[in-house]
Design a protein around this motif. Structure first.
Motif, mmCIF file in Angstrom:
data_model
loop_
_atom_site.group_PDB
_atom_site.id
_atom_site.type_symbol
_atom_site.label_atom_id
_atom_site.label_comp_id
_atom_site.label_asym_id
_atom_site.label_seq_id
_atom_site.Cartn_x
_atom_site.Cartn_y
_atom_site.Cartn_z
ATOM 1 N N UNK A 129 -84.800 41.569 -22.048
ATOM 2 C CA UNK A 129 -84.399 40.409 -21.243
ATOM 3 C C UNK A 129 -83.161 40.733 -20.413
ATOM 4 N N UNK A 130 -82.137 41.286 -21.025
ATOM 5 C CA UNK A 130 -80.881 41.570 -20.330
ATOM 6 C C UNK A 130 -81.064 42.672 -19.291
ATOM 7 N N UNK A 131 -81.792 43.715 -19.642
ATOM 8 C CA UNK A 131 -82.004 44.814 -18.689
ATOM 9 C C UNK A 131 -82.850 44.405 -17.491
ATOM 10 N N UNK A 132 -83.676 43.375 -17.662
ATOM 11 C CA UNK A 132 -84.524 42.893 -16.575
ATOM 12 C C UNK A 132 -83.947 41.663 -15.881
ATOM 13 N N UNK A 133 -82.789 41.214 -16.337
ATOM 14 C CA UNK A 133 -82.221 39.954 -15.845
ATOM 15 C C UNK A 133 -82.096 39.890 -14.316
ATOM 16 N N UNK A 134 -81.546 40.903 -13.649
ATOM 17 C CA UNK A 134 -81.450 40.781 -12.190
ATOM 18 C C UNK A 134 -82.822 40.605 -11.516
ATOM 19 N N UNK A 135 -83.815 41.263 -12.058
ATOM 20 C CA UNK A 135 -85.177 41.162 -11.516
ATOM 21 C C UNK A 135 -85.795 39.794 -11.829
ATOM 22 N N UNK A 136 -85.684 39.359 -13.076
ATOM 23 C CA UNK A 136 -86.319 38.123 -13.524
ATOM 24 C C UNK A 136 -85.644 36.866 -12.985
ATOM 25 N N UNK A 137 -84.367 36.979 -12.666
ATOM 26 C CA UNK A 137 -83.585 35.801 -12.303
ATOM 27 C C UNK A 137 -84.096 35.103 -11.041
ATOM 28 N N UNK A 138 -84.836 35.820 -10.226
ATOM 29 C CA UNK A 138 -85.380 35.183 -9.023
ATOM 30 C C UNK A 138 -86.279 33.997 -9.370
ATOM 31 N N UNK A 139 -86.989 34.064 -10.521
ATOM 32 C CA UNK A 139 -87.977 33.032 -10.835
ATOM 33 C C UNK A 139 -87.808 32.363 -12.192
ATOM 34 N N UNK A 140 -86.894 32.836 -13.021
ATOM 35 C CA UNK A 140 -86.706 32.242 -14.345
ATOM 36 C C UNK A 140 -85.314 31.620 -14.449
ATOM 37 N N UNK A 141 -85.276 30.340 -14.725
ATOM 38 C CA UNK A 141 -84.022 29.605 -14.691
ATOM 39 C C UNK A 141 -83.232 29.574 -15.983
ATOM 40 N N UNK A 142 -83.715 30.161 -17.044
ATOM 41 C CA UNK A 142 -83.062 30.056 -18.344
ATOM 42 C C UNK A 142 -82.258 31.299 -18.726
ATOM 43 N N UNK A 143 -82.255 32.318 -17.906
ATOM 44 C CA UNK A 143 -81.680 33.601 -18.300
ATOM 45 C C UNK A 143 -80.190 33.550 -18.630
ATOM 46 N N UNK A 144 -79.454 32.682 -17.989
ATOM 47 C CA UNK A 144 -78.017 32.603 -18.271
ATOM 48 C C UNK A 144 -77.722 32.028 -19.658
ATOM 49 N N UNK A 145 -78.727 31.451 -20.309
ATOM 50 C CA UNK A 145 -78.544 30.919 -21.655
ATOM 51 C C UNK A 145 -78.736 32.001 -22.723
ATOM 52 N N UNK A 146 -79.208 33.166 -22.327
ATOM 53 C CA UNK A 146 -79.380 34.281 -23.257
ATOM 54 C C UNK A 146 -78.196 35.215 -23.077
ATOM 55 N N UNK A 147 -77.236 35.108 -24.011
ATOM 56 C CA UNK A 147 -75.986 35.844 -23.873
ATOM 57 C C UNK A 147 -75.766 36.878 -24.971
ATOM 58 N N UNK A 148 -76.455 36.705 -26.104
ATOM 59 C CA UNK A 148 -76.264 37.627 -27.219
ATOM 60 C C UNK A 148 -77.554 37.707 -28.032
ATOM 61 N N UNK A 149 -77.610 38.669 -28.905
ATOM 62 C CA UNK A 149 -78.812 38.866 -29.724
ATOM 63 C C UNK A 149 -79.123 37.614 -30.541
ATOM 64 N N UNK A 150 -78.086 36.911 -30.987
ATOM 65 C CA UNK A 150 -78.306 35.694 -31.775
ATOM 66 C C UNK A 150 -79.104 34.644 -30.994
ATOM 67 N N UNK A 151 -78.901 34.562 -29.670
ATOM 68 C CA UNK A 151 -79.697 33.647 -28.844
ATOM 69 C C UNK A 151 -81.175 34.007 -28.925
ATOM 70 N N UNK A 152 -81.462 35.294 -28.924
ATOM 71 C CA UNK A 152 -82.841 35.761 -29.010
ATOM 72 C C UNK A 152 -83.400 35.534 -30.409
ATOM 73 N N UNK A 153 -82.577 35.705 -31.432
ATOM 74 C CA UNK A 153 -83.003 35.410 -32.804
ATOM 75 C C UNK A 153 -83.450 33.952 -32.905
#
Length: 181
Positions: free
Chosen positions: A27-51
């Motif tokens: 998710x983080x490594x693809x963030x610049x690419x995905x951010x064009x169409x996915x609005x939730x990426x800024x809410x994923x800040x740490x591994x715990x968010x993904x857990x």
């Protein structure tokens, strides 16, 4: 562990807690690419968010009578992205699909294979009558997938989603069980 083999390279499987670090990194490594169409990426800040996200996905199994609602897309042993039903309306037997792939997995036909498998799963296992895909009007790559599989464009929702600094309109695609071969 529920798995759906697509071919020798691709399969869908339920997420588990051991996936958190790999899925977070994707998710983080693809963030610049995905951010064009996915609005939730800024809410994923740490591994715990993904857990927490994975835990919610695991809880879906209970809510759906033993059927997963979403899956990790595995490509050659690595998590490449995710696909599933963002919403399932049980009374009306409608599933609303969401999907994304990490940037380095684009252009390999992975998502087309995953979507076909998810459609089969939705109609055959979940006994849905209708599957919808909602996608930003300008997101041509994501729009190509439902069009490829015979979904009908049914309309547009104006300013359906806020993407960081602007609204985007969505196109709604629908496919009925009796239209799927």
């Amino acid at each position: 562990m529920l798995e759906y083999k697509v071919d020798d390279e691709v399969f869908l499987r339920m997420f588990n807690k051991d996936d958190a670090e790999e899925f977070f990194d994707l998710t983080i490594n693809s963030k610049p690419y995905l951010k064009e169409w996915l609005g939730w990426l800024d809410y994923t800040k740490c591994v715990e968010d993904t857990v927490q996200n994975i835990q919610l996905r695991c809880n879906e199994l209970v809510n759906n009578g033993g059927y997963p609602q979403s899956f990790a897309i595995i490509y050659n042993g690595r998590i490449a992205g995710t696909i599933g039903f963002n919403e399932i309306h049980k009374d009306n037997k409608i599933g609303v699909v969401g999907y994304w792939l990490g940037e380095k997995f684009q252009g390999k036909g992975i998502m087309a294979k995953a979507l076909k498998t998810l459609i089969d799963y939705g109609f055959n296992d979940l006994k849905l009558n209708r599957i919808e895909v909602r996608v930003a009007v300008e997101n041509k790559k994501s729009r190509a997938l439902p069009e490829r599989f015979g979904f009908k464009e049914e309309g547009r929702i104006r300013q359906a989603e806020w993407l960081y600094d602007h609204y985007v309109d969505h196109v709604i695609y629908g496919l009925l069980a009796n239209e799927w071969k």
